[in-house]
Design a protein around this motif. Sequence first.
Motif, PDB file in Angstrom:
ATOM      1  N   SER A 189       0.858  -1.180   0.000  1.00 18.42           N
ATOM      2  CA  SER A 189       0.000   0.000   0.000  1.00 18.42           C
ATOM      3  C   SER A 189       0.898   1.234   0.000  1.00 18.42           C
ATOM      4  CB  SER A 189      -0.896   0.010   1.238  1.00 18.42           C
ATOM      5  OG  SER A 189      -0.111   0.202   2.408  1.00 18.42           O
TER       6      SER A 189
ATOM      7  N   GLU B 243       2.346   1.614   3.432  1.00 17.81           N
ATOM      8  CA  GLU B 243       3.461   0.689   3.679  1.00 17.81           C
ATOM      9  C   GLU B 243       4.720   1.178   2.973  1.00 17.81           C
ATOM     10  OE1 GLU B 243       1.287  -3.631   4.307  1.00 17.81           O
ATOM     11  OE2 GLU B 243       1.585  -2.883   2.270  1.00 17.81           O
TER      12      GLU B 243
ATOM     13  N   THR C 276       1.603   1.132  -6.439  1.00 18.13           N
ATOM     14  CA  THR C 276       1.151   0.649  -5.138  1.00 18.13           C
ATOM     15  C   THR C 276      -0.259   0.098  -5.295  1.00 18.13           C
ATOM     16  OG1 THR C 276       0.041   2.665  -4.333  1.00 18.13           O
ATOM     17  CG2 THR C 276       2.449   2.533  -4.056  1.00 18.13           C
ATOM     18  N   ALA C 277      -0.764  -0.498  -4.233  1.00 15.61           N
ATOM     19  CA  ALA C 277      -2.094  -1.097  -4.276  1.00 15.61           C
ATOM     20  C   ALA C 277      -3.215  -0.070  -4.131  1.00 15.61           C
ATOM     21  CB  ALA C 277      -2.218  -2.148  -3.175  1.00 15.61           C
ATOM     22  N   ASP C 278      -2.890   1.174  -3.829  1.00 16.72           N
ATOM     23  CA  ASP C 278      -3.914   2.192  -3.596  1.00 16.72           C
ATOM     24  C   ASP C 278      -4.570   2.619  -4.904  1.00 16.72           C
ATOM     25  OD1 ASP C 278      -2.600   2.012  -1.111  1.00 16.72           O
ATOM     26  OD2 ASP C 278      -3.117   4.092  -0.644  1.00 16.72           O
TER      27      ASP C 278
END
Length: 227
Positions: free
Chosen positions: A117, A120, A177-179
Amino acid sequence: MPSSKLELDLVPIPPGTAQTGTPTTQVEELAERFGLHPSWFDGELPCGRVELPAYDIGRTPVTNEQWAIFVVDGGGRAPDWWQGPTPPEDCADHPVTHVNLDDAQTFAAWAGLRLPSAAEWERAARADELRVFPWGDEMEPSHAHYNADGTAQVGSLPAGASPFGVLDLSGNVAEWTADRPDPATAVVKGGSWVTTVPANLRVAAVGQSGWALNRTDYIGFRVARSR
């Protein structure tokens, strides 16, 4: 399951608080320091705190050589610029590029991992401090690969390491990122080799977010793992 040839160096990050974004009280100073209008930092406000459990994160971005193992295993496509199923030998240990968000997530899942994320990513870069860059508060041109003619070998600038020993967080390639701010985009962190404004190399910078389907020569990714 990935081939036994795949080796990924993961750095353990202890549980703690991710310091995200930029404090409002720092905006004027940062704008003056980098010669920018204060509105440049709007996307980093307000500063936040996110409690995170322990996790692991890639010490460096995923390389062309690691991506080639994925291709041979049948999981991914070779970037067009390779002109074949393997990368040019002199770029094997450079970060893979021309991969979009779906490509990166598919690789991570194949390896039994995931994307970090944005919080992170920032904790891996800052540890428990609101430092401006992974290495500290002052810009050090020799600590990041930017304003260059192409990517560099991963881990080639150890002086730019974060307090946890994570490398290449500023420059070389920006990272997925995963966002997901919305279904069409994803947050990209870190600046890259095409970055010309040092302010975009800061940990908090979010100016380089991109269309999730884009495959470009300056965006790559690193992996993460929950514990």
